[in-house]
Design a protein around this motif. Structure first.
Motif, PDB file in Angstrom:
ATOM      1  N   ILE A  45       0.828  -1.205   0.000  1.00 25.78           N
ATOM      2  CA  ILE A  45       0.000   0.000   0.000  1.00 25.78           C
ATOM      3  C   ILE A  45       0.867   1.261   0.000  1.00 25.78           C
ATOM      4  O   ILE A  45       0.738   2.119  -0.875  1.00 25.78           O
ATOM      5  CB  ILE A  45      -0.969   0.015   1.194  1.00 25.78           C
ATOM      6  CG1 ILE A  45      -1.823  -1.264   1.225  1.00 25.78           C
ATOM      7  CG2 ILE A  45      -1.847   1.265   1.159  1.00 25.78           C
ATOM      8  CD1 ILE A  45      -2.677  -1.457  -0.003  1.00 25.78           C
ATOM      9  N   LEU A  46       1.760   1.383   0.975  1.00 26.96           N
ATOM     10  CA  LEU A  46       2.628   2.571   1.014  1.00 26.96           C
ATOM     11  C   LEU A  46       3.844   2.436   0.098  1.00 26.96           C
ATOM     12  O   LEU A  46       4.565   3.413  -0.119  1.00 26.96           O
ATOM     13  CB  LEU A  46       3.082   2.857   2.446  1.00 26.96           C
ATOM     14  CG  LEU A  46       1.998   3.344   3.410  1.00 26.96           C
ATOM     15  CD1 LEU A  46       2.633   3.857   4.698  1.00 26.96           C
ATOM     16  CD2 LEU A  46       1.114   4.418   2.785  1.00 26.96           C
ATOM     17  N   GLU A  47       4.074   1.223  -0.404  1.00 29.46           N
ATOM     18  CA  GLU A  47       5.149   0.969  -1.370  1.00 29.46           C
ATOM     19  C   GLU A  47       6.539   1.332  -0.812  1.00 29.46           C
ATOM     20  O   GLU A  47       7.408   1.828  -1.525  1.00 29.46           O
ATOM     21  CB  GLU A  47       4.886   1.734  -2.672  1.00 29.46           C
ATOM     22  CG  GLU A  47       3.575   1.333  -3.337  1.00 29.46           C
ATOM     23  CD  GLU A  47       3.280   2.125  -4.599  1.00 29.46           C
ATOM     24  OE1 GLU A  47       4.182   2.818  -5.105  1.00 29.46           O
ATOM     25  OE2 GLU A  47       2.135   2.058  -5.086  1.00 29.46           O
ATOM     26  N   LEU A  48       6.716   1.038   0.470  1.00 31.80           N
ATOM     27  CA  LEU A  48       8.014   1.265   1.102  1.00 31.80           C
ATOM     28  C   LEU A  48       8.817  -0.029   1.100  1.00 31.80           C
ATOM     29  O   LEU A  48       8.257  -1.114   1.267  1.00 31.80           O
ATOM     30  CB  LEU A  48       7.819   1.767   2.539  1.00 31.80           C
ATOM     31  CG  LEU A  48       7.181   3.153   2.665  1.00 31.80           C
ATOM     32  CD1 LEU A  48       6.865   3.463   4.123  1.00 31.80           C
ATOM     33  CD2 LEU A  48       8.080   4.232   2.071  1.00 31.80           C
ATOM     34  N   LEU A  84       1.894  18.220  -0.936  1.00 34.44           N
ATOM     35  CA  LEU A  84       0.765  17.658  -0.191  1.00 34.44           C
ATOM     36  C   LEU A  84      -0.411  17.324  -1.115  1.00 34.44           C
ATOM     37  O   LEU A  84      -1.025  16.262  -0.986  1.00 34.44           O
ATOM     38  CB  LEU A  84       0.316  18.612   0.911  1.00 34.44           C
ATOM     39  CG  LEU A  84      -0.686  18.000   1.901  1.00 34.44           C
ATOM     40  CD1 LEU A  84      -0.057  16.854   2.672  1.00 34.44           C
ATOM     41  CD2 LEU A  84      -1.222  19.042   2.861  1.00 34.44           C
ATOM     42  N   GLU A  85      -0.730  18.205  -2.045  1.00 39.60           N
ATOM     43  CA  GLU A  85      -1.845  17.931  -2.956  1.00 39.60           C
ATOM     44  C   GLU A  85      -1.564  16.683  -3.793  1.00 39.60           C
ATOM     45  O   GLU A  85      -2.465  15.860  -4.026  1.00 39.60           O
ATOM     46  CB  GLU A  85      -2.101  19.142  -3.855  1.00 39.60           C
ATOM     47  CG  GLU A  85      -2.647  20.358  -3.123  1.00 39.60           C
ATOM     48  CD  GLU A  85      -4.073  20.187  -2.645  1.00 39.60           C
ATOM     49  OE1 GLU A  85      -4.735  19.211  -3.059  1.00 39.60           O
ATOM     50  OE2 GLU A  85      -4.530  21.034  -1.846  1.00 39.60           O
ATOM     51  N   LYS A 142      -5.332   8.206  -3.164  1.00 41.19           N
ATOM     52  CA  LYS A 142      -6.609   7.716  -3.680  1.00 41.19           C
ATOM     53  C   LYS A 142      -6.452   6.286  -4.188  1.00 41.19           C
ATOM     54  O   LYS A 142      -5.459   5.937  -4.806  1.00 41.19           O
ATOM     55  CB  LYS A 142      -7.112   8.633  -4.794  1.00 41.19           C
ATOM     56  CG  LYS A 142      -7.608   9.975  -4.286  1.00 41.19           C
ATOM     57  CD  LYS A 142      -8.144  10.837  -5.412  1.00 41.19           C
ATOM     58  CE  LYS A 142      -8.684  12.150  -4.879  1.00 41.19           C
ATOM     59  NZ  LYS A 142      -9.180  13.030  -5.976  1.00 41.19           N
ATOM     60  N   ASN A 143      -7.467   5.466  -3.916  1.00 45.31           N
ATOM     61  CA  ASN A 143      -7.461   4.039  -4.272  1.00 45.31           C
ATOM     62  C   ASN A 143      -6.439   3.231  -3.467  1.00 45.31           C
ATOM     63  O   ASN A 143      -6.226   2.052  -3.747  1.00 45.31           O
ATOM     64  CB  ASN A 143      -7.209   3.833  -5.767  1.00 45.31           C
ATOM     65  CG  ASN A 143      -8.215   4.550  -6.634  1.00 45.31           C
ATOM     66  OD1 ASN A 143      -9.397   4.537  -6.332  1.00 45.31           O
ATOM     67  ND2 ASN A 143      -7.747   5.189  -7.697  1.00 45.31           N
ATOM     68  N   TYR A 190      -4.068  12.785   7.379  1.00 42.74           N
ATOM     69  CA  TYR A 190      -3.996  11.670   8.311  1.00 42.74           C
ATOM     70  C   TYR A 190      -4.677  10.434   7.724  1.00 42.74           C
ATOM     71  O   TYR A 190      -5.643  10.542   6.972  1.00 42.74           O
ATOM     72  CB  TYR A 190      -4.693  12.026   9.632  1.00 42.74           C
ATOM     73  CG  TYR A 190      -4.020  13.121  10.419  1.00 42.74           C
ATOM     74  CD1 TYR A 190      -3.131  12.830  11.445  1.00 42.74           C
ATOM     75  CD2 TYR A 190      -4.285  14.458  10.130  1.00 42.74           C
ATOM     76  CE1 TYR A 190      -2.524  13.833  12.183  1.00 42.74           C
ATOM     77  CE2 TYR A 190      -3.681  15.476  10.864  1.00 42.74           C
ATOM     78  CZ  TYR A 190      -2.801  15.157  11.881  1.00 42.74           C
ATOM     79  OH  TYR A 190      -2.194  16.150  12.597  1.00 42.74           O
ATOM     80  N   PHE A 191      -4.187   9.261   8.145  1.00 49.41           N
ATOM     81  CA  PHE A 191      -4.788   8.001   7.722  1.00 49.41           C
ATOM     82  C   PHE A 191      -4.356   6.907   8.692  1.00 49.41           C
ATOM     83  O   PHE A 191      -3.465   7.103   9.528  1.00 49.41           O
ATOM     84  CB  PHE A 191      -4.386   7.652   6.284  1.00 49.41           C
ATOM     85  CG  PHE A 191      -2.892   7.587   6.039  1.00 49.41           C
ATOM     86  CD1 PHE A 191      -2.210   6.383   6.088  1.00 49.41           C
ATOM     87  CD2 PHE A 191      -2.171   8.739   5.751  1.00 49.41           C
ATOM     88  CE1 PHE A 191      -0.852   6.310   5.863  1.00 49.41           C
ATOM     89  CE2 PHE A 191      -0.799   8.688   5.517  1.00 49.41           C
ATOM     90  CZ  PHE A 191      -0.140   7.473   5.578  1.00 49.41           C
TER      91      PHE A 191
END
Length: 216
Positions: free
Chosen positions: A23-26, A68-69, A76-77, A102-103
């Motif tokens: 998900i975060l692709e780290l 940030l934008e 998204k997704n 935040y998430f």
């Protein structure tokens, strides 16, 4: 001050590894049956498995101050960003000259992407997981935030965050690069109604060339 290495707990190492990788692709730099170690920019995030663990942490990642934008679009997704108010997802911290979203991760930990506009980290290329610069905050829960802050200042030559109004309920140690966010137990983590609780946390940081190891 730089947060070089954070070690926290999870009750599901497999799901945690999948979230941060897929998900975060780290990048995962080490994985054992009980641990997973993740590279987040210049910082290392390590989870250790504790099947009985039933709490959450709060930590933040610095991202380029102009992205940030783009980070919101990237999310998204992938993940649902938390609404702050009036259907907005962007939080504005005027005294800190920063904006954040935040998430949650798979564990329910409260994560944050924060763009600090006083940092000279503007980035031209499009936002991706490689734009995550470092861990910029880790929440520490303590009955006496100012007392713990004073102790850290005295013992390790650290400093209270000059942009923060430090109080008995909320204190910050460090600077825009890295912060220890110290709050009283059961103070809700902004912007949620989730109360803070003290959890085992190991921190390795660097301050003015000195390496410091802290256990909370």
């Amino acid at each position: 001050m730089k947060l070089e290495h954070i070690q926290i707990q999870t009750n599901n190492i497999l799901e945690t590894a999948a979230f941060y990788k897929d998900i975060l692709e780290l990048p995962i730099i080490e994985k054992t049956p009980q641990t997973v170690t993740i590279k987040a920019g210049d910082s290392i995030l390590k989870f250790t498995e504790n099947p009985d663990f039933n709490s959450i942490y709060h930590f933040a990642f610095n991202i380029p101050e102009n992205k940030l934008e783009e980070a919101i679009e990237w999310c998204k997704n992938k993940i649902d960003l938390l609404l702050i108010e009036d259907q907005r997802v962007i939080a504005t911290f005027e005294t800190w000259n920063s904006n954040a979203v935040y998430f949650y991760d798979n564990n329910g930990n409260l994560l944050e992407f924060i763009a600090r506009h006083d940092l000279d980290n503007l980035q031209i290329k499009g936002f991706s997981s490689k734009s995550i610069l470092n861990i910029s905050e880790i929440g520490i829960v303590n009955e006496n935030p100012m007392e713990l802050g004073d102790q850290l200042v005295e013992d390790h030559d650290l400093a209270f965050f000059a942009k923060n109004f430090n109080s008995e309920n909320f204190a910050a140690i460090g600077d825009d690069e890295g912060l220890l966010i110290i709050v009283k137990p059961y103070r809700n983590w902004y912007p949620t109604q989730t109360p803070s609780k003290s959890n085992k946390t190991e921190v390795r940081l660097e301050n003015n060339g000195t390496k410091i190891e802290l256990n909370f």
